[in-house]
Design a protein around this motif. Structure first.
Motif, mmCIF file in Angstrom:
data_model
loop_
_atom_site.group_PDB
_atom_site.id
_atom_site.type_symbol
_atom_site.label_atom_id
_atom_site.label_comp_id
_atom_site.label_asym_id
_atom_site.label_seq_id
_atom_site.Cartn_x
_atom_site.Cartn_y
_atom_site.Cartn_z
ATOM 1 N N LEU A 37 19.431 28.091 29.022
ATOM 2 C CA LEU A 37 19.669 27.987 30.466
ATOM 3 C C LEU A 37 21.157 27.839 30.772
ATOM 4 N N VAL A 38 21.861 27.043 29.979
ATOM 5 C CA VAL A 38 23.301 26.867 30.175
ATOM 6 C C VAL A 38 24.043 28.171 29.901
ATOM 7 N N VAL A 39 23.653 28.867 28.849
ATOM 8 C CA VAL A 39 24.318 30.127 28.501
ATOM 9 C C VAL A 39 24.176 31.135 29.638
ATOM 10 N N ALA A 40 22.995 31.216 30.232
ATOM 11 C CA ALA A 40 22.781 32.155 31.332
ATOM 12 C C ALA A 40 23.712 31.849 32.503
ATOM 13 N N ARG A 41 23.970 30.575 32.754
ATOM 14 C CA ARG A 41 24.874 30.203 33.845
ATOM 15 C C ARG A 41 26.328 30.510 33.494
ATOM 16 N N LEU A 42 26.732 30.185 32.275
ATOM 17 C CA LEU A 42 28.129 30.401 31.883
ATOM 18 C C LEU A 42 28.515 31.868 31.917
ATOM 19 N N THR A 43 27.611 32.736 31.556
ATOM 20 C CA THR A 43 27.932 34.155 31.451
ATOM 21 C C THR A 43 27.656 34.926 32.735
ATOM 22 N N GLY A 44 27.235 34.241 33.786
ATOM 23 C CA GLY A 44 27.054 34.903 35.070
ATOM 24 C C GLY A 44 28.395 35.247 35.700
ATOM 25 N N PRO A 45 28.435 36.235 36.580
ATOM 26 C CA PRO A 45 29.708 36.686 37.152
ATOM 27 C C PRO A 45 30.391 35.664 38.053
ATOM 28 N N ASP A 46 29.669 34.639 38.487
ATOM 29 C CA ASP A 46 30.316 33.632 39.334
ATOM 30 C C ASP A 46 31.170 32.668 38.527
ATOM 31 N N LEU A 47 30.855 32.473 37.233
ATOM 32 C CA LEU A 47 31.691 31.641 36.366
ATOM 33 C C LEU A 47 32.581 32.481 35.452
ATOM 34 N N ASP A 48 32.045 33.543 34.874
ATOM 35 C CA ASP A 48 32.830 34.383 33.967
ATOM 36 C C ASP A 48 33.654 35.378 34.778
ATOM 37 N N SER A 49 34.963 35.167 34.802
ATOM 38 C CA SER A 49 35.845 36.031 35.592
ATOM 39 C C SER A 49 36.142 37.357 34.912
ATOM 40 N N GLY A 50 35.781 37.484 33.636
ATOM 41 C CA GLY A 50 36.182 38.643 32.851
ATOM 42 C C GLY A 50 37.436 38.372 32.037
ATOM 43 N N PHE A 51 38.158 37.304 32.397
ATOM 44 C CA PHE A 51 39.323 36.851 31.635
ATOM 45 C C PHE A 51 39.104 35.448 31.076
ATOM 46 N N GLY A 52 37.981 34.857 31.357
ATOM 47 C CA GLY A 52 37.684 33.489 30.964
ATOM 48 C C GLY A 52 36.830 32.829 32.024
ATOM 49 N N GLY A 108 41.713 32.349 39.111
ATOM 50 C CA GLY A 108 40.343 32.751 38.839
ATOM 51 C C GLY A 108 39.934 34.106 39.376
ATOM 52 N N TYR A 109 40.877 34.922 39.840
ATOM 53 C CA TYR A 109 40.531 36.272 40.304
ATOM 54 C C TYR A 109 39.900 37.055 39.151
ATOM 55 N N GLY A 110 38.895 37.865 39.471
ATOM 56 C CA GLY A 110 38.118 38.512 38.435
ATOM 57 C C GLY A 110 38.695 39.811 37.933
ATOM 58 N N ALA A 111 38.208 40.225 36.744
ATOM 59 C CA ALA A 111 38.613 41.497 36.163
ATOM 60 C C ALA A 111 38.135 42.670 37.001
ATOM 61 N N ASP A 112 37.152 42.448 37.879
ATOM 62 C CA ASP A 112 36.707 43.502 38.783
ATOM 63 C C ASP A 112 37.657 43.665 39.965
ATOM 64 N N GLU A 113 38.590 42.715 40.145
ATOM 65 C CA GLU A 113 39.568 42.789 41.225
ATOM 66 C C GLU A 113 40.918 43.314 40.752
ATOM 67 N N SER A 114 41.237 43.099 39.483
ATOM 68 C CA SER A 114 42.542 43.478 38.961
ATOM 69 C C SER A 114 42.445 43.698 37.457
ATOM 70 N N ARG A 115 43.287 44.592 36.944
ATOM 71 C CA ARG A 115 43.311 44.830 35.495
ATOM 72 C C ARG A 115 43.953 43.676 34.740
ATOM 73 N N HIS A 116 44.697 42.833 35.443
ATOM 74 C CA HIS A 116 45.412 41.743 34.793
ATOM 75 C C HIS A 116 45.127 40.441 35.531
ATOM 76 N N PRO A 117 45.051 39.320 34.786
ATOM 77 C CA PRO A 117 44.866 38.035 35.460
ATOM 78 C C PRO A 117 46.115 37.656 36.247
ATOM 79 N N ALA A 118 45.918 36.952 37.339
ATOM 80 C CA ALA A 118 47.035 36.466 38.152
ATOM 81 C C ALA A 118 47.430 35.079 37.672
ATOM 82 N N PRO A 119 48.710 34.763 37.634
ATOM 83 C CA PRO A 119 49.130 33.443 37.157
ATOM 84 C C PRO A 119 48.822 32.351 38.165
ATOM 85 N N TYR A 120 48.683 31.140 37.636
ATOM 86 C CA TYR A 120 48.737 29.941 38.471
ATOM 87 C C TYR A 120 50.210 29.548 38.489
ATOM 88 N N PRO A 121 50.864 29.515 39.646
ATOM 89 C CA PRO A 121 52.331 29.519 39.655
ATOM 90 C C PRO A 121 53.010 28.320 39.011
#
Length: 712
Positions: free
Chosen positions: A533-548, A614-627
């Motif tokens: 059950l935990v694995v299903a939540r962690l790997t859902g698109p709302d938590l998994d950004s595609g970069f972490g 936390g912007y997703g890989a579906d929004e950009s090819r590269h992660p955005a920095p936390y400044p």
């Protein structure tokens, strides 16, 4: 002292009172010193500077050429402590559209020493005349002042023989003198402006060079000094060669950064540990140092042993409400002076004493590291010497960590001026219900219960192995914790059941969906169905950004992709989840998250920051920095080692002479070859062939157990 306070004259200079951004900074380091600069190498604004300890020794170091426009054309870090920058002097000695005169700036950061070599080369066909000016300055600001965006006036220099000097006349333990010397003769010194001026005449093909050396003289010495000259790095260098160059580069850069984050214990200079990160946290943090040492265990136990001893020397022995010290408790952080930080949302300032114990998880994590280091081969005599500290840490979990006797470890800031949240998500707004309301203390975090469960069982194993009493008591304690967790923490929404991030002071489940769940996996706290059950939540698109993993679901009402703990991605957090997934028997999901981290690492040139947006890989090819993120950060760098360990399924039982290799390496990384692994000090080589078959070379006395890959 003259009022030369820099104003917001450049786009990257923040307004006064705002925390400086670091996302485009170039950082070189050799703890306890580091240098932060603009991408072109200049020290001119924000958090830029050469730092030693928690003081800024230089806040300005710029090179200009009169009215000549300077165009930065490339450069950056080379390893951890070096960087180089190239700048074209536009229009000088040019007979064609091609640039002719280039300034190269080469930097090396060492303990209490910054060296910059300036080299001007005329590659054109015409003679060049250049009026070169080096402008330097210092405000001797504390790290607290820099981080809060409070500007200080620059100090006036004193000119000497080929050098500028900034003495601090006031008395005090942290009083220091800063010197900047130039090797090339002929400089015109202007102390009032902090300048070296050179009039250069360069024939075609001719070059000129000077070496600038900045040194810091501190009357009190270092809180935690650099390792002694010639001290061995307390782990073996990981040699990784895989099909994926980004993975290999991440591991190499992480190793270089971790080496330069090492600090020594002044009470026992041979005992080294990892500073948490630069620039904000270049000191001893219990939680960070423990996690980083745990991540590096497959490459040797020396760092783990010394980190355990450094923290054991400072383990709590008394009850002190001011510092939150308690008998058996492991500290949160150590600084040279008290630290004041702005309160969240206009609340009271946070005021932390120099030695601060406000953490709920460092004590069980200390126990986990001791147990795991023993399993990887920490010598028995070192383990045995630490067992009295382990017994005190176990007693703290029972007697102080569980203050209200409900069987869970919880925290509450009793001072009113300390950290309101005392887990790894320690910002004041991090622990919230799904509706956005705050959890009232005392707070029992879900991942801390997992650490405590592991710590109790690991402690019991150590007590039994070394013939000390109490093993059965702690096994029973762990069993009761597991049962209570199942009864109290599980909640449900429209997608099913999952563990709450915490219980609040009224024992209500704090029902936001967070990345903390990843820390539960593989600890034994969950059964197989609960893990699924935990694995299903962690790997859902709302938590998994595609970069972490996002720290909180993007369906949360207060989700903010740039929120420190409310939507950002922390590499160490994701790597812990990758390890938990592998341990719990979910190799495909572990590979999915690991691939996201590798993609992110490539975007940050192998130096993953403390956190990113936390912007997703579906929004950009590269992660955005936390400044404002630290970069490098010890546990973000350690995430590289933990990810490789997880993909290879490495687990050791050195007392029994056994190494388990349950490799689940994705096809994109195969073939893969790893050297540097140590079991009980003995070297092991591991290869995973193109078809996923593990091949292990180990010395006599080490039994290797392998398992076939399920990834195909």
């Amino acid at each position: 002292m003259t009022d030369q306070t820099p104003g917001p004259g450049t786009p990257d200079e923040p307004a006064a009172g705002l925390q400086p951004f670091l996302h485009d900074a170039c950082v070189t380091l050799h703890a306890p010193s580091f240098t932060v600069s603009r991408p072109d190498g200049a020290l001119r604004c924000g958090a830029d500077g050469f730092y030693h300890g928690d003081r800024r020794a230089l806040s300005r170091l710029e090179v200009s050429a009169g009215d000549v426009p300077l165009a930065w054309v490339g450069g950056g870090t080379e390893g951890a402590d070096r960087a180089s920058f190239r700048t074209v002097l536009r229009g000088v000695a040019e007979s064609t559209p091609d640039p002719a005169v280039v300034l190269t700036r080469t930097r090396t950061t060492g303990p209490a020493r910054l060296t910059e070599t300036l080299r001007v080369v005329n590659s054109g066909r015409l003679p060049a005349r250049v009026s070169l000016t080096v402008t330097a300055g210092t405000d001797l600001a504390s790290m607290e002042q820099v981080k809060s965006g409070r500007r200080r006036p620059l100090r006036t220099a004193v000119a000497g023989d080929g050098e500028l000097c900034w003495p601090e006349s006031r008395a005090g333990a942290d009083a220091c003198t800063v010197r900047l010397a130039a090797s090339a003769p002929g400089a015109q010194l202007d102390a009032a402006l902090g300048q070296f001026r050179y009039d250069l005449k360069l024939a075609p093909g001719e070059s000129w060079e000077t070496e600038l050396v900045c040194t810091v003289e501190n009357t009190a010495g270092d809180l935690f000094p650099a390792p002694r000259d010639g001290a061995a790095v307390p782990w073996a260098a990981p040699g990784l060669h895989s099909r994926d160059g980004a993975l290999d580069h991440w591991v190499r850069q992480a190793h270089a950064d971790l080496r330069r984050l090492l600090l020594a214990d002044p009470e026992a200079p041979d005992d080294l540990f990892l500073a948490a990160g630069a620039p904000w946290f270049a000191t001893l943090f219990g939680r960070d140092s423990l996690w980083a040492a745990r991540m590096l265990l497959p490459f040797g136990t020396e760092l783990a042993g010394s980190t355990l001893r450094v923290l054991a020397r400072r383990q709590g022995t008394a009850v002190d409400p001011r510092t939150e010290e308690q008998p058996g408790k492991i500290l949160h952080e150590v600084r040279g002076a008290a630290l004041t930080l702005p309160g969240d949302g206009g609340g009271p300032d946070v005021e932390l004493p120099p030695l601060y114990y406000g953490t709920v998880d460092a004590t069980p994590l200390w126990l986990c590291l001791l147990h795991d280091a023993w399993r990887w081969g920490l010598p028995a005599e070192q383990v045995e010497a630490l067992l009295p500290h382990a017994e005190a840490a176990l007693a703290w979990m029972r007697d102080f960590g569980d203050a209200d006797g409900d069987g869970f470890l919880e925290y509450v800031d009793t001072t009113g001026r300390g950290l309101a949240n005392q887990g790894w998500k320690d910002s004041g707004d991090s622990i919230r219900f799904r509706d956005g309301s705050f959890a009232d203390a005392p707070v029992a975090l879900c991942e801390v219960q997992a650490y405590a469960y592991e710590a109790a069982l690991g402690g019991a194993a150590l007590l039994r192995a070394f013939g000390r009493p109490g093993a059965e008591e702690w096994e029973e304690w762990a069993g009761r914790l597991k049962s209570r967790f199942r009864e109290a923490f599980w909640v449900a929404d429209e997608h099913g059941r999952y563990p709450a991030v915490a219980l609040d002071g009224a024992k209500r489940p704090v029902d936001s969906l967070t990345s903390n769940l990843g820390h539960l996996l593989g600890t034994g706290l969950l059964d197989e169905k609960e893990s699924a059950l935990v694995v299903a939540r962690l790997t859902g698109p709302d938590l998994d950004s595609g970069f972490g993993l996002r720290t909180i679901s993007d369906r949360f009402p207060r989700y903010n992709p740039l929120g420190y703990h409310l939507g950002s991605v922390w590499p160490h957090d994701t790597a812990i989840a990758v390890h938990g997934l592998a341990r719990a028997g979910f190799p495909g999901e572990a590979a999915q998250l690991a691939a996201g981290l590798v993609r992110a690492a490539a975007s940050f040139d192998g130096r993953l920051p403390e956190l990113f947006a936390g912007y997703g890989a579906d929004e950009s090819r590269h992660p955005a920095p936390y400044p404002a993120s630290c970069r490098p950060q010890a546990w973000a760098a350690g995430a590289a080692a933990l990810t490789v360990q997880s993909l290879l399924g490495l687990a050791a039982d050195a007392p029994a002479g056994v190494l388990t290799v349950a490799a689940e390496v994705p096809e994109a990384f195969r073939p893969l070859r790893l050297s540097g692994v140590r079991v009980g000090g003995a070297p092991v080589g591991i290869t995973v062939t193109a078809d996923g078959t593990p091949e292990v070379t180990a010395p006599e006395g080490i039994t290797v157990r392998t398992a076939p890959s399920r990834l195909g």
